[in-house]
Design a protein around this motif. Structure first.
Motif: not given
Length: 313
Positions: A268-283
């Motif tokens: 439970p990280m403090h302060p809250p850390t938004e750890l979202r990775a932007q992923y995609g299918i790349v061509s």
């Protein structure tokens, strides 16, 4: 009643006369008449011929709607069977970034082999810069990887996937697992493991640690980072955090089973850390995807949806 007769009936109604319908179907008019008569022998009167122009009866209107649906499904079946045949004799060369590979590679590979047993498959795992180079050199057809760093590159086409949620995990017996809140600075008392992260994530952690220690202003690029162990094999990272008092930054979806079994916990990280990775299918942009690429893309989306459901609240 057969699909050929239904096709004749639909064409007759659309053309409005036997002569025009016969011409459109490349049939003689007597042959078309016999086909419609055979259909009506099965279904009852479908055509009202009393007005000098072909019009469907009430039953004919119902049959017309159903016939169009059946013919459309026939066309879709033929298309799908053709696609299957093209996939079976094709080749797919695809890459997965470490995070994506941790929970997508196994189900996608399994589904490819199960559905297309004769498809030639060449898969690799690497970080996004390496896969981008392979894609540009046409050694890869497509890859699934971190997409934020590629967003401004016009020669690439990105089919965006839902943001990949990540977190810091430890084994259930780790000293930090008992804390109600954990700061980034507290993580540094232990080995911190993760993959080779994008530059903007590394800068974020360096800046956060700098500010947590009382610093102000931008941090130097050569300042010590958070990670002490870098490894692109996510399964090795999972094994590490379950075996010793290390902390690992890994996808939430990958740890769902271990957490459900009480083997690991997300800190439970403090302060809250938004750890979202932007992923995609790349061509490569401007290229028509092969049947094998379309099949691969569809299976990636299926696996992402399944993983999102499994990791849900």
């Amino acid at each position: 009643m057969g699909l050929r007769q239904l096709h004749h009936f639909v064409t007759l109604v659309e053309q409005g006369s036997f002569a025009r319908a016969a011409s459109a179907l490349h049939l003689s008019q007597p042959a078309l008449t016999r086909s419609i008569q055979a259909l009506e022998a099965d279904l009852g009167p479908l055509i009202d011929r009393s007005y000098g122009k072909v019009r469907p009866t009430a039953a004919g209107m119902l049959a017309l709607e159903r016939a169009r649906r059946m013919l459309r499904e026939q066309r879709e079946l033929r298309r799908d069977l053709q696609l299957l045949e093209e996939v079976e004799i094709g080749t797919i060369r695809a890459g997965f970034g470490p995070f994506a590979a941790s929970f997508l590679l196994d189900p996608v590979l399994e589904a490819l082999v199960r559905r297309y047993p004769h498809l030639r498959i060449d898969l690799e795992t690497a970080d996004t810069p390496a896969m981008r180079r392979s894609l540009e050199a046409e050694r890869l057809d497509v890859f699934v990887g971190e997409s934020r760093s590629l967003a401004e590159l016009g020669h690439l086409q990105i089919d965006r996937l839902p943001a990949l949620e990540t977190a810091f995990f430890v084994r259930s017996g780790h000293p930090l697992a008992r804390q109600r809140e954990v700061t980034l600075a507290e993580l540094r008392a232990y080995p911190v493991a993760g993959t080779r992260l994008p530059a903007h994530i590394l800068r974020f952690f360096r800046q956060a640690l700098h500010e947590a220690s009382g610093g102000s202003g931008p941090v130097a690029e050569d300042a010590p980072g958070l990670m002490t162990i870098t490894c692109n094999d996510m399964h090795a990272l999972r094994s590490l955090l379950l075996a010793v008092d290390a902390v690992a930054l890994v996808p939430v979806a990958m740890m769902a089973d271990a957490c459900a079994r009480g083997m690991a916990v997300a800190l439970p990280m403090h302060p809250p850390t938004e750890l979202r990775a932007q992923y995609g299918i790349v061509s490569l942009a401007g290229r028509s995807p092969s049947p094998a690429m379309r099949a691969f893309t569809a299976l990636v989306h299926e696996a992402v949806a399944q993983a999102s459901g499994d990791a849900g609240p």
